[in-house]
Design a protein around this motif. Structure first.
Motif, PDB file in Angstrom:
ATOM      1  N   ASP A  74      26.520  -2.177   5.934  1.00 30.20           N
ATOM      2  CA  ASP A  74      25.594  -1.292   5.272  1.00 30.20           C
ATOM      3  C   ASP A  74      25.233  -0.515   5.991  1.00 30.20           C
ATOM      4  N   MET A  75      24.617  -0.763   7.386  1.00 30.34           N
ATOM      5  CA  MET A  75      24.280   0.584   8.156  1.00 30.34           C
ATOM      6  C   MET A  75      25.244   1.232   8.702  1.00 30.34           C
ATOM      7  N   ILE A  76      26.694   1.135   8.729  1.00 38.23           N
ATOM      8  CA  ILE A  76      27.333   1.683   9.298  1.00 38.23           C
ATOM      9  C   ILE A  76      28.045   3.155   8.491  1.00 38.23           C
ATOM     10  N   LEU A  77      28.051   2.125   7.071  1.00 35.33           N
ATOM     11  CA  LEU A  77      27.831   3.302   5.481  1.00 35.33           C
ATOM     12  C   LEU A  77      26.606   3.781   5.040  1.00 35.33           C
ATOM     13  N   ALA A  78      25.519   3.848   5.521  1.00 35.78           N
ATOM     14  CA  ALA A  78      24.602   4.511   5.106  1.00 35.78           C
ATOM     15  C   ALA A  78      24.660   5.410   6.767  1.00 35.78           C
ATOM     16  N   LEU A  79      24.770   4.670   7.646  1.00 30.70           N
ATOM     17  CA  LEU A  79      24.715   5.908   9.008  1.00 30.70           C
ATOM     18  C   LEU A  79      25.701   7.150   8.924  1.00 30.70           C
ATOM     19  N   ALA A  80      26.573   6.600   8.382  1.00 26.86           N
ATOM     20  CA  ALA A  80      28.132   7.311   8.375  1.00 26.86           C
ATOM     21  C   ALA A  80      27.802   8.695   6.966  1.00 26.86           C
ATOM     22  N   ALA A  81      27.069   7.847   5.861  1.00 27.68           N
ATOM     23  CA  ALA A  81      26.484   8.744   5.138  1.00 27.68           C
ATOM     24  C   ALA A  81      25.373  10.531   5.385  1.00 27.68           C
ATOM     25  N   SER A  82      24.834   9.798   6.170  1.00 23.79           N
ATOM     26  CA  SER A  82      23.446  10.203   7.268  1.00 23.79           C
ATOM     27  C   SER A  82      23.949  11.237   7.358  1.00 23.79           C
ATOM     28  N   VAL A  83      25.052  11.079   8.500  1.00 25.82           N
ATOM     29  CA  VAL A  83      25.251  12.162   9.325  1.00 25.82           C
ATOM     30  C   VAL A  83      26.008  13.312   8.342  1.00 25.82           C
ATOM     31  N   LEU A  84      27.069  13.027   6.981  1.00 23.14           N
ATOM     32  CA  LEU A  84      27.658  13.948   6.057  1.00 23.14           C
ATOM     33  C   LEU A  84      26.372  14.913   5.778  1.00 23.14           C
ATOM     34  N   LEU A  85      25.361  13.698   5.416  1.00 24.29           N
ATOM     35  CA  LEU A  85      24.341  14.350   4.690  1.00 24.29           C
ATOM     36  C   LEU A  85      23.045  15.144   5.422  1.00 24.29           C
ATOM     37  N   SER A  86      23.227  14.777   6.594  1.00 29.00           N
ATOM     38  CA  SER A  86      22.874  16.441   7.420  1.00 29.00           C
ATOM     39  C   SER A  86      23.351  16.875   8.131  1.00 29.00           C
ATOM     40  N   LEU A  87      24.824  17.307   8.213  1.00 31.15           N
ATOM     41  CA  LEU A  87      25.192  18.609   7.819  1.00 31.15           C
ATOM     42  C   LEU A  87      25.963  19.034   7.202  1.00 31.15           C
ATOM     43  N   THR A  88      25.822  18.611   6.189  1.00 31.08           N
ATOM     44  CA  THR A  88      25.175  19.572   4.346  1.00 31.08           C
ATOM     45  C   THR A  88      23.589  20.207   4.601  1.00 31.08           C
ATOM     46  N   GLY A  89      23.157  19.766   4.960  1.00 30.55           N
ATOM     47  CA  GLY A  89      21.732  20.161   4.902  1.00 30.55           C
ATOM     48  C   GLY A  89      20.741  19.648   3.940  1.00 30.55           C
ATOM     49  N   GLN A  90      20.806  18.163   3.309  1.00 26.02           N
ATOM     50  CA  GLN A  90      20.849  17.433   2.403  1.00 26.02           C
ATOM     51  C   GLN A  90      19.362  16.470   3.195  1.00 26.02           C
ATOM     52  N   SER A  91      18.969  15.778   4.119  1.00 28.01           N
ATOM     53  CA  SER A  91      18.638  15.016   4.730  1.00 28.01           C
ATOM     54  C   SER A  91      17.548  15.240   5.360  1.00 28.01           C
ATOM     55  N   GLY A  92      17.613  16.288   5.919  1.00 23.87           N
ATOM     56  CA  GLY A  92      16.205  16.814   6.471  1.00 23.87           C
ATOM     57  C   GLY A  92      16.624  15.994   8.448  1.00 23.87           C
ATOM     58  N   PRO A  93      15.604  16.030   8.862  1.00 18.51           N
ATOM     59  CA  PRO A  93      15.622  15.102  10.304  1.00 18.51           C
ATOM     60  C   PRO A  93      16.472  13.796  10.563  1.00 18.51           C
ATOM     61  N   LEU A  94      17.547  14.057  11.292  1.00 16.22           N
ATOM     62  CA  LEU A  94      18.310  13.051  10.914  1.00 16.22           C
ATOM     63  C   LEU A  94      17.776  11.835  10.879  1.00 16.22           C
ATOM     64  N   PHE A  95      17.100  11.662  12.496  1.00 18.04           N
ATOM     65  CA  PHE A  95      16.483  10.615  13.076  1.00 18.04           C
ATOM     66  C   PHE A  95      15.151  10.010  11.351  1.00 18.04           C
ATOM     67  N   ALA A  96      14.940  11.280  11.634  1.00 20.11           N
ATOM     68  CA  ALA A  96      13.262  10.698  10.593  1.00 20.11           C
ATOM     69  C   ALA A  96      13.940  10.299   8.671  1.00 20.11           C
ATOM     70  N   PHE A  97      15.441  10.376   8.296  1.00 21.26           N
ATOM     71  CA  PHE A  97      16.574   9.887   7.805  1.00 21.26           C
ATOM     72  C   PHE A  97      16.707   8.622   7.956  1.00 21.26           C
ATOM     73  N   ILE A  98      17.461   8.751   8.588  1.00 25.05           N
ATOM     74  CA  ILE A  98      17.770   6.861   9.031  1.00 25.05           C
ATOM     75  C   ILE A  98      16.877   5.901   9.081  1.00 25.05           C
ATOM     76  N   ILE A  99      15.273   6.233   9.392  1.00 32.67           N
ATOM     77  CA  ILE A  99      14.036   4.582   9.243  1.00 32.67           C
ATOM     78  C   ILE A  99      13.600   5.249   7.806  1.00 32.67           C
ATOM     79  N   GLY A 100      14.285   6.218   6.939  1.00 32.27           N
ATOM     80  CA  GLY A 100      13.333   6.085   6.014  1.00 32.27           C
ATOM     81  C   GLY A 100      13.960   5.915   5.176  1.00 32.27           C
ATOM     82  N   TRP A 101      16.127   4.686   5.007  1.00 35.74           N
ATOM     83  CA  TRP A 101      16.554   4.306   4.208  1.00 35.74           C
ATOM     84  C   TRP A 101      16.496   2.557   5.428  1.00 35.74           C
ATOM     85  N   LEU A 102      16.706   2.487   6.864  1.00 32.67           N
ATOM     86  CA  LEU A 102      16.567   1.371   7.627  1.00 32.67           C
ATOM     87  C   LEU A 102      15.460   0.721   6.898  1.00 32.67           C
ATOM     88  N   ALA A 103      14.511   1.202   6.635  1.00 37.29           N
ATOM     89  CA  ALA A 103      13.311   0.516   6.486  1.00 37.29           C
ATOM     90  C   ALA A 103      12.917  -0.806   4.734  1.00 37.29           C
TER      91      ALA A 103
END
Length: 304
Positions: free
Chosen positions: A186-215
């Motif tokens: 699930d982390m691999i899938l979520a990380l791949a999706a986070s990168v794509l969302l970050s590139l399209t400007g949908q996630s905001g700061p990438l690190f904060a977004f990763i912590i946001g779904w990881l917890a």
């Protein structure tokens, strides 16, 4: 074709081989009433269970298929080399793979595909659902993790769990290996999706977004794990689903216990810290429950 003796002749041949042994036991008084008549009657009753051996053509066909493989030995696979690695000299990542790899075969292809598809839909729904202050990706990733735990531990509380308790690996190590597969995948899938969302400007700061779904992902995984081993699969499923739906329905009412919030939430940082702490406590409680469950005559597992 192979020539086969009639049943009567075969029984007589067997009796000729056993007759000296029978007479020797009879002289000792250990024959127990057995004789030729009893032997023949028993042998005729067992004839119905006799299975015909392979024919000459079948044997030649098998040898023809095995000969090319025997001529060129198969190169040892990486998974086969892992058990022979010395535990003291193996790096951490090799030890992790050795711990998790045997459990991968328990997951069907449908699990890998369905998890990826649901995660993709959660990422695609962010631009539409995010307008209402709901982070769809966080909810979906935590939901997939929780469902994955119930799929991985589907044998818990069944007769299969008693069989698994006889394996050299302890029940705690076995379950933690399956949970490791769930979390890593699930982390691999979520990380791949986070990168794509970050590139399209949908996630905001990438690190904060990763912590946001990881917890929330760790929290839901630990909650499902503890609920299953503490209350059983059925009650555990109801409890886990109720907590997940409460996060979706109550949201701001939960304050710092709203773990699915977006980065703009007032208690975003504290809620993530609380989620990680509760996840660690739930993992500890689940492991203690499994260990204590095998103790005593009424334990879930047979005492070692």
């Amino acid at each position: 074709m192979e020539r086969r003796n009639p049943p009567g002749e075969r029984i007589q041949d067997i009796w000729k081989e056993l007759e000296p042994i029978f007479h020797e036991e009879a002289d000792k008084g250990d024959a127990g009433g057995w004789g030729r008549e009893v032997f023949e009657e028993t042998a005729r009753g067992l004839e119905r269970y006799r299975v015909a051996g392979p024919s000459d053509e079948q044997t030649k066909a098998l040898l023809a298929r095995l000969t090319p493989q025997a001529a060129e030995p198969e190169r040892p696979r990486f998974a086969d080399r892992l058990p022979h690695a010395e535990p003291g000299s193996a790096p951490l990542w090799v030890a992790l793979i050795r711990f998790i790899a045997p459990q991968v075969r328990l997951f069907s292809k449908a699990f890998w595909i369905v998890s990826a598809v649901i995660m993709i839909f959660g990422a695609l729904a962010m631009p539409l659902v995010g307008r209402n202050g709901i982070n769809s990706f966080v909810f979906v990733s935590s939901f997939v993790a929780g469902i994955g735990v119930f799929y991985a531990l589907r044998s818990y509380g069944t007769p299969m769990s008693k069989l698994e308790a006889t394996f050299p690996v302890s029940p705690v190590e076995m379950m933690m290996g399956r949970l490791g597969i769930i979390i890593l995948y699930d982390m691999i899938l979520a990380l791949a999706a986070s990168v794509l969302l970050s590139l399209t400007g949908q996630s905001g700061p990438l690190f904060a977004f990763i912590i946001g779904w990881l917890a929330p992902l760790c929290f839901c995984t630990a909650l499902a794990f503890a609920a299953i081993v503490r209350f059983g699969p059925r009650i555990g499923a109801v409890l886990s689903l109720a907590v997940w739906m409460a996060q979706f329905a109550l949201r701001d009412v939960l304050g710092p216990f709203y773990f699915m919030s977006d980065t703009g939430y007032a208690f975003w940082g504290s809620s993530r810290m609380i989620a990680f702490v509760i996840a660690a406590i739930l993992f500890f409680v689940a492991c203690r429950t499994i260990r204590n469950g095998g103790k005593g005559d009424k334990g879930r597992y047979d005492p070692a």
